[in-house]
Design a protein around this motif. Sequence first.
Motif, PDB file in Angstrom:
ATOM      1  N   ASP A  18       1.039  -1.330  -0.316  1.00  0.00           N
ATOM      2  CA  ASP A  18       0.244   0.188   0.592  1.00  0.00           C
ATOM      3  C   ASP A  18       1.298   1.087  -0.509  1.00  0.00           C
ATOM      4  OD1 ASP A  18      -2.302  -1.489  -0.208  1.00  0.00           O
ATOM      5  OD2 ASP A  18      -2.289  -1.669   2.134  1.00  0.00           O
ATOM      6  N   ALA A  19       2.215   1.502   1.102  1.00  0.00           N
ATOM      7  CA  ALA A  19       2.997   2.456   0.467  1.00  0.00           C
ATOM      8  C   ALA A  19       3.865   2.679  -0.688  1.00  0.00           C
ATOM      9  CB  ALA A  19       3.666   1.825   1.723  1.00  0.00           C
ATOM     10  N   VAL A  20       4.002   1.344  -1.051  1.00  0.00           N
ATOM     11  CA  VAL A  20       4.454   1.644  -2.555  1.00  0.00           C
ATOM     12  C   VAL A  20       3.369   2.027  -3.639  1.00  0.00           C
ATOM     13  CG1 VAL A  20       5.678   0.182  -4.276  1.00  0.00           C
ATOM     14  CG2 VAL A  20       5.697  -0.312  -2.032  1.00  0.00           C
ATOM     15  N   LYS A  21       2.636   1.329  -3.854  1.00  0.00           N
ATOM     16  CA  LYS A  21       1.604   1.863  -4.662  1.00  0.00           C
ATOM     17  C   LYS A  21       0.862   3.476  -4.433  1.00  0.00           C
ATOM     18  CE  LYS A  21      -0.627  -2.556  -4.537  1.00  0.00           C
ATOM     19  NZ  LYS A  21      -1.962  -2.713  -3.983  1.00  0.00           N
ATOM     20  N   SER A  22       1.218   3.415  -3.169  1.00  0.00           N
ATOM     21  CA  SER A  22       1.338   5.421  -2.980  1.00  0.00           C
ATOM     22  C   SER A  22       2.675   5.807  -2.459  1.00  0.00           C
ATOM     23  CB  SER A  22      -0.066   5.674  -1.731  1.00  0.00           C
ATOM     24  OG  SER A  22      -1.043   4.820  -2.167  1.00  0.00           O
ATOM     25  N   ILE A  23       3.493   5.866  -2.846  1.00  0.00           N
ATOM     26  CA  ILE A  23       4.912   6.124  -2.591  1.00  0.00           C
ATOM     27  C   ILE A  23       4.868   7.543  -2.751  1.00  0.00           C
ATOM     28  CG2 ILE A  23       5.826   6.746  -4.852  1.00  0.00           C
ATOM     29  CD1 ILE A  23       7.858   4.855  -3.597  1.00  0.00           C
ATOM     30  N   ASP A  24       4.045   8.315  -3.858  1.00  0.00           N
ATOM     31  CA  ASP A  24       4.049  10.257  -3.052  1.00  0.00           C
ATOM     32  C   ASP A  24       2.739  10.714  -1.500  1.00  0.00           C
ATOM     33  OD1 ASP A  24       5.926  10.440  -5.144  1.00  0.00           O
ATOM     34  OD2 ASP A  24       3.683  10.197  -6.895  1.00  0.00           O
ATOM     35  N   ASN A  25       2.064  10.089  -0.921  1.00  0.00           N
ATOM     36  CA  ASN A  25       1.425   9.973   0.273  1.00  0.00           C
ATOM     37  C   ASN A  25       1.131   8.856   0.642  1.00  0.00           C
ATOM     38  OD1 ASN A  25      -0.097  10.652   1.476  1.00  0.00           O
ATOM     39  ND2 ASN A  25      -2.545  10.686   0.296  1.00  0.00           N
ATOM     40  N   ILE A  26       2.565   8.174   1.501  1.00  0.00           N
ATOM     41  CA  ILE A  26       2.635   7.526   2.453  1.00  0.00           C
ATOM     42  C   ILE A  26       1.975   7.684   3.798  1.00  0.00           C
ATOM     43  CG2 ILE A  26       4.174   5.576   3.673  1.00  0.00           C
ATOM     44  CD1 ILE A  26       6.229   6.179   1.191  1.00  0.00           C
ATOM     45  N   ALA A  27       1.843   8.912   4.053  1.00  0.00           N
ATOM     46  CA  ALA A  27       0.836   9.286   5.344  1.00  0.00           C
ATOM     47  C   ALA A  27      -0.345   8.795   5.133  1.00  0.00           C
ATOM     48  CB  ALA A  27       1.724  10.569   6.167  1.00  0.00           C
ATOM     49  N   GLY A  28      -1.231   8.788   3.701  1.00  0.00           N
ATOM     50  CA  GLY A  28      -2.337   8.309   3.732  1.00  0.00           C
ATOM     51  C   GLY A  28      -2.679   7.606   3.582  1.00  0.00           C
ATOM     52  N   ALA A  29      -1.744   6.583   3.077  1.00  0.00           N
ATOM     53  CA  ALA A  29      -2.105   5.197   2.184  1.00  0.00           C
ATOM     54  C   ALA A  29      -1.809   4.434   4.211  1.00  0.00           C
ATOM     55  CB  ALA A  29      -1.007   4.781   2.217  1.00  0.00           C
TER      56      ALA A  29
END
Length: 138
Positions: free
Chosen positions: A69-80
């Motif tokens: 999930d963090a990789v998929k949202s690499i530009d928004n890890i906190a949100g993910a």
Amino acid sequence: MSLTKAEKTIILSMWAKVSTQADAIGTQALERLFASYPQTKTYFPHFDLRPGSAHLRTHGAKVAAALGDAVKSIDNIAGALSKLSEMHAYVLRVDSLLSHCLLVTVASHFPADFTADAHTAWDKFLSIVSCVLTEKYR
């Protein structure tokens, strides 16, 4: 701390390979954590912590899924990872030592891909993930 474009490219590229073995890597990272840092076993008093146990395989898959999930949202890890961060802050606890164990496990699975640049990128990425998961403790 933030990842450069080149570091993001490395993470995304390597994740394509890591994801094919993600559950095993998550499990092995937990096994490495408990072997190297036995004090972390106190976070899991209800688990069978023997290598290869169903508990470790199940939780290893969860760790890998969160990392994905963090990789998929690499530009928004906190949100993910916001829900996971809340859960760890108020219900569970996470130890940043797992990041190091994940780093070593990924390196051991993909030694040819784990260049100095890849090491730096993964170290920064996992540090960001750890910070996100522990930021609500403060």
